[in-house]
Each structure stands twice: as structure tokens, then as C-alpha cells.
Design an enzyme around this catalytic site. Structure first.
Site: not given
Ligand code: KIV
Length: 275
Positions: A56-57, A95, A124, A126, A193
């Protein structure tokens, strides 16, 4: 078509969770990178990366937001679908965006969308202790899960900025306990992270599942970086753990190959990239 069986003996069989577990067991470093489109996915694959994350970056490096909070399910599904078209060998993880897993049922419905519509092979999310029930629920439905601990960018407004986590003893102990609990709940990968390298190494030794780090020191099972950071596309100040692999590389593919080689031979991260 029994594609899985046909690919098993191929020269470059696609990476799966067993491959990643074996790499951990064999002490072979896992090279991971974020990816957001099909053209870069081809390069990530050609460079020999093991895992590609549709992070989600993308909200920050693609969409220009200040945080990852505005990213939606539709955004991640779109980017995951286009990345999946360019990947053959790397394992595709997507994500779960902010508030897309606030209940077990919502998490399951959205994880199914990421896999069915986005082509992801793992999701993924958090979270620490608060996400254990959700991870257990997803794992109970055979959804592969990566649990993201340490700095959790979706919580940026709650923690008050992007900063190193787990520096104090109590917070470090809680994180190590959460990592173990998430593994027991069924997480297949733990991602750490922005934490002290010593804590990254400690958690990695405690867990039997692979541990991937970003700013978590050299003693984790693998590394991940944001693609646009390692290619020096991101403008302005970058986090301490970022290394510019484009410097002197000549092409994005060469930069990615240098990154994969540096992860494998442990020259990245160097002490200056660690906390
Ligand atoms: O969203 C993302 O790119 C991430 C990485 C920083 C691991 O979670």
C-alpha cells in the site's frame, strides 16, 4: 491443466511458501521488493527476486499521498492484477489496505478478493496482538498471511509519525511476543519494519516462519525495499535503511540485479542502513 505439477521440475519453478521456508532453513537470504505494474514486474522477475509485494506504499509512491491511509481495496486489486501479469517466478503478496480487515468476516472477504481478482498468493496485514484472531480466521480458511510488525504505516496518525519502533525493552518484548503469537495463529511470514537490528535478529531466531525485514538489520531471513526507493525514483529525504542501487547501475534491471545480489551475499543492509 495441472500447471503446478508441470512447473515443479522447471529450471525456475515459481516460488511458494515451501520454497521460502526452505530458504530460511538453508540460511539462504530471501530477496523481496515492492512492485506496482507489469513492466517492472518483468524486471523484478528477470532480476531473480523471490517475492514481489504490491504494497500500500503505492499510495505514496504512485498516488502522491502523504501516507498509505487513503489506499483502497480497488487500488490494491488493480495493481496486484497488473503485476501478476508480469510475474512468473516471484511469489506475489498483496497488502490489505487500511481498515479492510477490521473484522474477521471483512478480512476474509477482502483477502479472497485480493487472491481471486488480484492474483495474489498471500495477503499482508499490519498488526500485533489485536490481529491474532483475524490471522487465525484467515489461516483457518487456508489464506496465506504475512503479518507486518514494527513500524506500521497505517497507524501513522495514532503513533505520531514514521519512527523506529521497539527501542525500549518493554515495547521490544511485546513485539517479540506478538511475532510468536502471530506465527502460532498461522502467519506464514512475519515482516518487520524499522526496528533495531538486534531485535530483528532475536525475533528471526525465535520464529520458524521466514522473517523479512525493512530497516530491521542484517540478521533476518530476507530483505524488502520499496522499488522506487532502491531505483532512486522517490524524491527528497529517504529512510536510513534505503540504498540507492541505481547509482552506477546503468539500467533499472541492473539495479535490481545488484539489489538481489547484495541481499543474497549479505552486503545489504550494511551497518549504516541499520538502527
Ligand atoms: O507497503 C509497503 O510497501 C510495505 C513495505 C514497506 C514492506 O509494506
Amino acid at each position: 491443466m495441472y500447471t503446478q505439477l508441470q512447473l515443479r521440475d522447471a529450471a525456475r519453478p515459481p516460488v511458494n511458501v515451501s520454497t521460502l521456508r526452505k530458504m530460511k532453513a538453508d540460511g539462504e537470504k530471501i530477496a523481496c521488493v515492492t512492485c506496482y505494474d507489469a513492466s517492472f514486474a518483468v524486471l523484478v522477475d528477470d532480476a531473480g527476486a523471490d517475492l514481489a509485494l504490491v504494497g500500500d506504499s503505492l499510495g505514496m509512491v504512485i498516488q502522491g499521498h502523504d501516507t498509505t491511509v487513503p489506499v483502497t481495496m480497488e487500488d490494491v486489486i488493480y495493481h496486484s492484477r497488473v503485476v501478476a501479469r508480469g510475474l512468473y517466478r516471484p511469489f506475489l503478496v498483496a497488502d490489505m489496505p487500511f481498515m479492510s480487515y477490521s473484522s474477521k468476516e471483512q478480512a476474509l472477504a477482502n483477502a479472497v478478493r485480493l487472491m481471486q481478482e488480484g492474483g495474489a498468493k498471500m495477503v499482508k496485514l499490519e498488526g500485533g496482538a489485536g490481529q491474532i484472531e483475524i490471522v487465525e480466521f484467515l489461516a483457518g480458511h487456508d489464506i496465506p498471511v504475512c503479518a507486518h510488525l514494527g513500524l506500521k504505516p497505517q497507524s501513522v496518525h495514532k503513533i505520531g509519525g514514521f519512527r523506529v519502533q521497539g527501542r525500549e525493552g518493554e515495547q521490544a518484548e511485546r513485539m517479540a511476543g506478538d511475532a510468536l503469537a502471530l506465527e502460532r495463529a498461522g502467519a506464514d511470514i512475519v515482516l518487520l519494519e524499522c526496528i533495531p537490528g538486534e531485535l530483528g535478529g532475536h525475533i528471526t531466531r525465535e520464529l520458524s516462519v521466514p522473517v523479512i525485514g525493512i530497516g530491521a538489520g542484517p540478521d533476518v531471513d530476507g530483505q524488502i525495499l520499496v522499488l522506487y526507493d532502491l531505483l532512486d525514483i522517490t524524491s527528497g529525504r529517504k529512510p536510513r535503511f534505503v540504498r540507492n542501487f541505481m547509482d552506477g547501475a546503468g539500467s533499472p534491471l541492473a539495479a535490481l540485479q545488484r539489489y538481489v545480489a547484495a541481499v543474497r551475499d549479505r552486503s545489504y543492509p550494511a551497518p549504516e542502513h541499520c538502527f
